[in-house]
Scaffold this motif. Structure first.
Motif, short mmCIF file in Angstrom:
data_model
loop_
_atom_site.label_atom_id
_atom_site.label_comp_id
_atom_site.label_asym_id
_atom_site.label_seq_id
_atom_site.Cartn_x
_atom_site.Cartn_y
_atom_site.Cartn_z
N ASP A 28 82.00 110.37 218.92
CA ASP A 28 81.09 109.50 219.66
C ASP A 28 81.73 108.11 219.75
OD1 ASP A 28 79.24 111.47 219.86
OD2 ASP A 28 77.96 110.72 218.25
N LEU A 29 81.46 107.40 220.84
CA LEU A 29 81.91 106.01 220.94
C LEU A 29 80.81 105.09 220.39
CD1 LEU A 29 83.51 105.97 224.51
CD2 LEU A 29 84.47 106.77 222.34
N MET A 30 81.23 104.10 219.62
CA MET A 30 80.30 103.14 218.99
C MET A 30 79.11 103.85 218.34
SD MET A 30 80.07 99.84 221.49
CE MET A 30 81.50 99.14 222.31
N PRO A 31 79.36 104.78 217.41
CA PRO A 31 78.24 105.51 216.79
C PRO A 31 77.26 104.57 216.08
CG PRO A 31 80.29 105.86 215.58
CD PRO A 31 80.66 105.15 216.83
N GLU A 32 77.74 103.39 215.67
CA GLU A 32 76.88 102.47 214.90
C GLU A 32 75.74 101.92 215.74
OE1 GLU A 32 79.95 102.00 215.80
OE2 GLU A 32 80.28 99.99 216.59
N LEU A 33 75.81 102.08 217.07
CA LEU A 33 74.73 101.56 217.91
C LEU A 33 73.64 102.60 218.18
CD1 LEU A 33 76.65 99.29 220.47
CD2 LEU A 33 75.56 98.69 218.32
N ASN A 34 73.81 103.80 217.60
CA ASN A 34 72.75 104.85 217.65
C ASN A 34 72.31 105.22 219.06
OD1 ASN A 34 72.62 104.94 214.80
ND2 ASN A 34 71.39 103.06 214.83
N THR A 35 73.25 105.25 220.00
CA THR A 35 72.89 105.65 221.35
C THR A 35 72.94 107.17 221.51
OG1 THR A 35 75.19 105.30 221.93
CG2 THR A 35 73.67 103.53 222.47
N ALA A 36 73.53 107.86 220.56
CA ALA A 36 73.69 109.32 220.60
C ALA A 36 74.27 109.79 221.93
CB ALA A 36 72.35 110.01 220.33
N PRO A 37 75.53 109.42 222.21
CA PRO A 37 76.14 109.83 223.48
C PRO A 37 76.27 111.35 223.57
CG PRO A 37 77.52 108.22 222.33
CD PRO A 37 76.47 108.67 221.36
N VAL A 38 76.09 111.89 224.76
CA VAL A 38 76.29 113.33 224.96
C VAL A 38 77.79 113.60 225.14
CG1 VAL A 38 75.90 115.26 226.54
CG2 VAL A 38 73.99 113.80 225.86
N ASN A 39 78.46 112.79 225.98
CA ASN A 39 79.90 112.97 226.18
C ASN A 39 80.66 112.78 224.87
OD1 ASN A 39 79.24 113.12 228.86
ND2 ASN A 39 80.70 111.56 229.53
N LYS A 40 81.68 113.59 224.70
CA LYS A 40 82.49 113.50 223.49
C LYS A 40 83.95 113.27 223.85
CE LYS A 40 79.18 114.69 220.50
NZ LYS A 40 78.08 113.86 220.98
#
Lengths: 259, 291
Positions: free
Chosen positions: A195-207
């Protein structure tokens, strides 16, 4: 409504392989082409042949250098587009309901006829995935080519996002992350999708798949044993000839080497 | 962040206007008739003028009515709803004072709460953004509210209260700046987490995706004026609080001195708001190896 769905039936998205991407920008161009000619307002350019050209793109390729301590630097080409986050901060900030996340497949879209062009969704997106079109005054973003992937007028092979279809390196993959048996889920599991910027808790779908580790200077090659010199000393007739020739004066290299 | 003039004008004027309306609403000895008209004219001009200014940066201002629909999730929508309610209630209260000479104090109190609610919702538009760590703190709401209340007290001629609140606003401002200066680093977001490559080594931007600045860079990466930040902060505090406090303390509240104090205060708040935007760093800058 700009409420986020609590869950989506499918989680459509992309896997981007940073090991394979060659940074050719073909995905950028095919995206611009398809999305200018099809759904929604065209992606405008400002001063395309003038000073400081500028334009709307839904996909951009950055290039980075990663330098491990004491190791050789590695170039990583880094395509970036909307990550269709499960916890999309761009959707909930929208005052008009123009931005929404689809319950059926998780795609984040903008209803352009409701968009007032306030730009707050672009402020809320940490990744820079949304660009306000300077000619149209509405927010543009990746639609995951929603007008291709379900389009029965297209041959089945073309029913993937334009960027995926065009990538000459096979660095982009499209699929359903909700299905653990899908190509994208398997790739993510096998290669440690990030995930990109996991610390912002956006939970991206793209990996993003990390680049495979390259050789280091310290590692001995598996081929090394086969490359050992087979004869240290020249023998036989060639050895005799070498000795005789070495006796003759004028062997420049040897004198230099002796110093 | 690009400091758009329309948004600076909006937050500065509307803050003062709604702060003024809040004080007018809770006034136990309100003036009536023409006296009331004067105060309410200024308050409405500031609040409505600011709101109108905010529509100038929209791509499609003709669709602005749609912005009242998403109050369940959007602070920008809540702000719109709250502003309209505050202006309506305070408008009715003002009409009572001006035309009937009567104060419906319950209406005034509701209007005052809605007015401060509007300032709060404005502050939350910024404070909610995790992408801009400098803003992403409850202190941002405190900053907006103290500025509005202090400015409102000054504009409604509550001299003693204004003196105290202006000093308080200065303290909140200094604390907000101090916290803000380390907010980005404290968040821990960098090119390593942005690319996911941080655990392999040092990541740096080698080439941008485009040769000249795009919308993202113009909107989110604003570096002008950074070297003058400390000077601008001092100028802002001086104009916002020090000049009005000294003037009012020395000369008391005659009309001319009050006008100078108010103009100085508003100029100081505008400077603070310019810095609010110009100093704010967005996470998008990281992808460009910039801040």
């Amino acid at each position: 409504m700009t409420d986020l769905p609590t869950s989506t039936e499918k989680k459509l998205g992309l896997v981007i392989d940073l090991d394979t991407c060659v940074g050719c920008h073909a995905c950028v161009i095919s995206c611009k082409g398809w999305n200018t000619e099809n759904y929604g307002a065209p992606l405008s350019d400002q001063r395309p042949y003038g000073e400081e050209p500028m334009g709307t793109f839904l996909n951009r390729v950055h290039s980075y250098e990663v330098k491990p301590e004491g190791g050789a630097a590695q170039t990583v080409h880094f395509p970036k587009s909307c990550l269709h986050c499960e916890n999309a901060p761009c959707v909930t900030v929208c005052p008009t309901g123009a931005s929404y996340k689809r319950k059926e497949d998780g795609i984040v879209l903008v209803n352009e006829s409701s968009c007032i062009g306030c730009g707050l969704c672009a402020w809320a997106c940490p990744y820079g995935a949304r660009e306000l079109d300077q000619a149209e005054g509405v927010m543009k973003k990746c639609t995951l080519c929603v007008d291709r992937i379900y389009n029965e007028n297209l041959p089945e092979v073309d029913r993937v996002p334009a960027c995926v279809r065009t990538c000459p390196a096979g660095a982009r993959h499209f699929g359903d992350f909700a299905d653990p048996e899908s190509n994208v889920s398997k790739l993510t599991a096998e290669r440690g999708g990030m995930d990109l910027m996991p610390e912002l808790n956006t939970a991206p779908v793209n990996k993003y798949l990390p680049p495979r580790l390259k050789d280091s200077w310290d590692d001995e090659s598996v081929l090394a044993p086969f490359l050992e010199p087979v004869a240290e000393e020249t023998q036989g007739f060639m050895g005799w000839l070498d000795k005789q020739l070495s006796r003759l004066p004028g062997d420049v290299k040897q004198t230099e080497g002796a110093e | 962040m690009h400091p758009a003039a329309s948004v600076i004008v909006f937050t500065t004027l509307s803050g003062a206007g709604f702060g003024m309306l809040a004080w007018l609403g809770i006034d136990s000895t309100p003036s009536t008739g023409w006296g009331a008209f004067g105060y309410y004219f200024v308050a409405f001009a500031l609040a409505v003028g600011g709101l109108l200014s905010s529509t100038f940066h929209l791509g499609h201002p003709e669709r602005a009515m749609k912005a009242f629909t998403q109050w369940r999730t959007s602070w920008l929508s809540r702000e719109g709803v709250c502003a309209v309610l505050a202006l309506t209630v305070m408008g009715l209260y003002a009409a009572g004072l001006i035309f009937l000479g009567e104060a419906l104090s319950i209406l005034g109190w509701i209007g005052a709460i809605l007015s401060l609610g509007t300032v709060y919702t404005t502050s939350m538009i910024y404070a909610q953004l995790a992408t801009i760590p400098r803003w992403n703190t409850p202190l941002t709401s405190l900053l907006y509210l103290t500025f509005a209340i202090a400015g409102g007290a000054l504009l409604t001629g509550k001299v003693t209260i204004a003196l105290v609140l202006l000093v308080a606003a200065s303290f909140v401002q200094v604390i907000w700046w101090k916290k803000g200066d380390t907010a980005f680093a404290d968040r821990g977001t960098n090119l390593g987490t942005a690319t996911g490559l941080g655990d392999r080594g040092e990541v740096r931007s080698l080439a941008h995706p485009h040769t000249s600045p795009n919308y993202l860079m113009r909107e989110f990466i604003y570096t002008v004026g950074r070297k003058h930040v400390q000077k601008l902060r001092v100028i802002s505090l001086t104009l916002m609080a020090a000049v009005p406090v000294v003037l009012l303390a020395l000369f008391g509240a005659n009309h001319f001195i009050a006008l100078i104090a108010v103009l100085s205060h508003i100029a100081g708040v505008a400077t603070s708001r310019w810095l609010f935007f110009a100093e704010a760093e967005h996470t998008v800058g990281i992808y460009y190896g910039m801040r």
